[in-house]
Write a protein that holds these residues in place. Sequence first.
Motif, PDB file in Angstrom:
ATOM      1  N   ALA A 157     -44.853 -16.394 -42.353  1.00  0.00           N
ATOM      2  CA  ALA A 157     -44.392 -15.610 -43.884  1.00  0.00           C
ATOM      3  C   ALA A 157     -42.662 -15.342 -43.560  1.00  0.00           C
ATOM      4  CB  ALA A 157     -44.753 -13.981 -43.510  1.00  0.00           C
ATOM      5  N   GLU A 158     -42.628 -15.102 -42.318  1.00  0.00           N
ATOM      6  CA  GLU A 158     -40.717 -15.040 -41.680  1.00  0.00           C
ATOM      7  C   GLU A 158     -40.032 -16.210 -42.195  1.00  0.00           C
ATOM      8  OE1 GLU A 158     -37.757 -14.095 -38.357  1.00  0.00           O
ATOM      9  OE2 GLU A 158     -39.911 -13.868 -38.183  1.00  0.00           O
ATOM     10  N   ARG A 199     -35.332 -12.484 -28.319  1.00  0.00           N
ATOM     11  CA  ARG A 199     -37.070 -11.428 -29.108  1.00  0.00           C
ATOM     12  C   ARG A 199     -36.931 -10.517 -28.416  1.00  0.00           C
ATOM     13  NH1 ARG A 199     -36.520 -16.744 -31.203  1.00  0.00           N
ATOM     14  NH2 ARG A 199     -38.144 -18.388 -30.131  1.00  0.00           N
ATOM     15  N   VAL A 200     -37.376  -9.332 -29.600  1.00  0.00           N
ATOM     16  CA  VAL A 200     -36.938  -7.874 -29.790  1.00  0.00           C
ATOM     17  C   VAL A 200     -38.366  -7.206 -30.488  1.00  0.00           C
ATOM     18  CG1 VAL A 200     -34.940  -5.832 -29.706  1.00  0.00           C
ATOM     19  CG2 VAL A 200     -34.000  -8.409 -30.052  1.00  0.00           C
ATOM     20  N   ALA A 260     -31.681 -13.729 -37.176  1.00  0.00           N
ATOM     21  CA  ALA A 260     -32.002 -14.777 -37.088  1.00  0.00           C
ATOM     22  C   ALA A 260     -33.662 -14.449 -37.373  1.00  0.00           C
ATOM     23  CB  ALA A 260     -31.432 -15.636 -35.683  1.00  0.00           C
ATOM     24  N   ASP A 261     -33.816 -16.081 -37.900  1.00  0.00           N
ATOM     25  CA  ASP A 261     -35.355 -15.857 -38.294  1.00  0.00           C
ATOM     26  C   ASP A 261     -36.483 -16.188 -36.543  1.00  0.00           C
ATOM     27  OD1 ASP A 261     -34.760 -19.042 -37.768  1.00  0.00           O
ATOM     28  OD2 ASP A 261     -35.459 -19.585 -39.940  1.00  0.00           O
ATOM     29  N   VAL A 267     -41.219  -8.423 -34.131  1.00  0.00           N
ATOM     30  CA  VAL A 267     -40.901  -9.145 -33.009  1.00  0.00           C
ATOM     31  C   VAL A 267     -39.434  -9.284 -33.884  1.00  0.00           C
ATOM     32  CG1 VAL A 267     -41.081 -10.677 -31.362  1.00  0.00           C
ATOM     33  CG2 VAL A 267     -42.670  -9.947 -31.784  1.00  0.00           C
ATOM     34  N   ASP A 268     -38.469  -9.565 -33.737  1.00  0.00           N
ATOM     35  CA  ASP A 268     -37.317 -10.010 -33.829  1.00  0.00           C
ATOM     36  C   ASP A 268     -36.536 -11.070 -33.510  1.00  0.00           C
ATOM     37  OD1 ASP A 268     -38.050  -8.797 -36.894  1.00  0.00           O
ATOM     38  OD2 ASP A 268     -36.360  -7.546 -36.543  1.00  0.00           O
TER      39      ASP A 268
END
Length: 877
Positions: free
Chosen positions: A143-144, A816-817, A841-842, A867-868
């Motif tokens: 989806a992102e 990755r957070v 960022a994506d 997870v961003d």
Amino acid sequence: MTAIRTIYLCNHSHTDIGFTDYQDVAFRQHADFIRGALDLIEATDAYPEGARYSWTCETTGPLLRYLRSASAEEIRRFQHWHRAGRIDVAAMNYNLTPLLNVEQMHRSLYPLRALRDEFGLTVESAMQDDVNGVSWLFADLLAELGVWFYTAAINPIRGARPKPFPGAFWWEGPSGGKVLAWNGYHYLFGRSQAGIGNFDLVDRLLPRWVHGLEADASYPYDFLYCEATHPVRVDNGPPDRRMADFVRRWNEEDRPWRMEFKTVTEFGRLLRDRHQGAIGTQRGDWTDHWTDGPGSSAYETGVNRQAHEVLGAAEALEAWLRATGRDRYDAARAAHDYEQAILYDEHTWGAYSSVEAPDSLFTRAQWNRKASYAYTAVMEGHDRLARAARDLARPLGTPGPEGIFNLGDLQPEEAFKPSGIADVLVINTLPWPRAVIVEEPEPRGGAAPDGMLDCFFNRGSGWGGARPIPPVNRVAGQVPAMGYAFLPLADAPGDADLKAGPHSIENAHYRIEIDPASGGIAILLDKDLGHDFAGRYEGWRPGDYIYETVDSPKGRDAIASFDFSNPDFFTGFRDTPWRRSGATSVEIGQATIANGRASITATIRAAGVAAARVTYALDTGTKAVHVDWLIDKLAHEAPEAVFVAFPFNLGAPRFMLDLNGIPAVPNDDQLDGAAKDWYPLQRWVDVSDGARGVTLVPLDAPLVHLGGITTGKWARTLEPEGPTIMSWALNNHWMVNFKASQDGRIPLRYRLTTHAGDVDPVAAARFAAEASMPPVVMRDIAPTGAREGSFFAVDPDAPVLVTAKPGEEAGFIALRVQNLKAGATRARLRFATPPKEARRADALEHPGEAIAVTGTEIAVDLAPLAVDTVLLRFGDA
């Protein structure tokens, strides 16, 4: 009831990397299929609308390989027909198992960067065929990335489908991302079950499916959608010219239903635009039933799990180097390494003849190639980690005796003399401080930084020729978050809290007593909580070895019968005559205390193994129990399984597990129809009764049964018998694809800790991360500056995990957070030097909005279980 008006056909080749052909051959075939599809598209361009041929590239892995090797004219040809809507691209890298970790799932989507940014392709849809499910993190990631439509064409053998079937729902991921999901018929349905493409079959086979949908009050659609592969080569099959001619003739005749070719994206748009009102939402993991298969190759599966950890650690150090102006990241090499790990975790395990002809050249060749993906990934990862560690160490100190860097120039007795340097360099690749107890590496005459890192290899292997092996010494100390420390060799771990007695060991936190009859744990006393956690299940104790066979001449057919006339292709039996046994004799060695560790070993005789031993160990002051089995497995081609039991003395159980990287509760966080009989773990599983609990980390074997042995229940809902975790370490229950037997020495290592109260997923995840990724240890380096340092640290109170890699864009690093809690949170990250720039960022690292940098700190707001990706730049470039 709704009348069916149209039959939509999505023509494609099902991607098996292997199975029908040797893996490298399969890759070449898929390139030929793309060329053949383009030929057929051009040849039918003048056909009536609906009969003009279209093709969908099911996966990006073979497609990107084709485009990378294609001529400029071939690329232009592909782009032309893609823009015309006649050749579509689906977003999944391969048809994947849930063995991938979070970073692998991201990297499996990186081909979209190239397909979109370099080749100008539009990718809006994804397909996962054959496999019974996929991690729900993909719902968020797709989806992102603007991939809003997902189709599943499940092969239900030994599994089950969610509902509605066939039907659509909005599939919601852990952090709330949604994709429109179509849960459809088997990928071979169109040609092999409905007879489409064959006028001798279609009138007999197709009507029952159409009339069945028309009679189904829960089916609101006026179409039948089916995927169609080649009727002879249903896997790795080419395009079939007869399909276009069949559709044209069908539509010219007086038929009750019209047929049309549709790419997967065209079908998604039709579904979304015409049927929004009939589509509900479902949230949960689409847990794959077929993840039982990797238990057929336990050693290599364990190796690839090590590869996941080593690759992550290597990239963390490479990110640190980039941030300090010493960039050594090779993006092409990194992509290759992740591709190797992913290809092992891809769903095709071996040849279709793997069980019926296990000794054939075809079977052995395919397994050799499959296993090589794991070995390549882990060894390339080791090399990158060693090189990055060496580069990181270079400015921190001076290597041992000056000028000694080549072991080949030294005599053996010189090469392995101590250098006189009194410290070891310990590097922590996790973003929180660690208390460590590490092995002292072998002295290598000052050349240790240029060799493979000792902490990952057996000291007694004799690699490099015979040499004296000194006693293994250990060093204790503290290492900063994502940092390093020089620890004095003299700082050996103490042993004041350690005790060893007959059949028992103790440290400050635990007292363990071994049952002389089984070799399992009879007492597991948590001294802090005053509770004995050792339970029993079917008479078995924690740590017990259990061997299982089927007491029937039917063999695998007594577990499940495979009947392709059955809509589900199989029947799973609930009355399989299992035969289970434990140790037939046990010899318990003397408990010992050495180098800050108390340990005791039990050697057993048992069915299924030539020999087996388990070592239980406690480190000084450490709240962790080590359970390390080494089994010397005997080959057995009839169905079998090995379990290691972990029953606990608790009340009514509550389970939580690291499911595809996301903390999840069975049933609650799963789709109906997802796997409940067995679960694939990323790192950990926890069982508690609300007052107290246990976190278990299986380092090598990812499969567990929850509540007891659940094989053969074929359950849509987990109903645990009790507070038991059964490690399903090995099995060979499949009739194709997976290995018929396995033998040789196989390690099965476990770490567990106990806790008060309910599960804390943050504590569980951090315990598991430390168990899974040891610190990097180097010696023969004399410090010349600061004795410790750090790259970055996460706020210790933040419920997050953070991993780092060099960014795909020069000058940036990517983090990755991950939020481990089901509530929104803010993660604060502090760096040793102030970032010059920070951006969201994506998942593919395309930069987005700026993040404020306050001194050396940034704050990242995270949705629940999100997870961003965050990009940071430290240099001036």
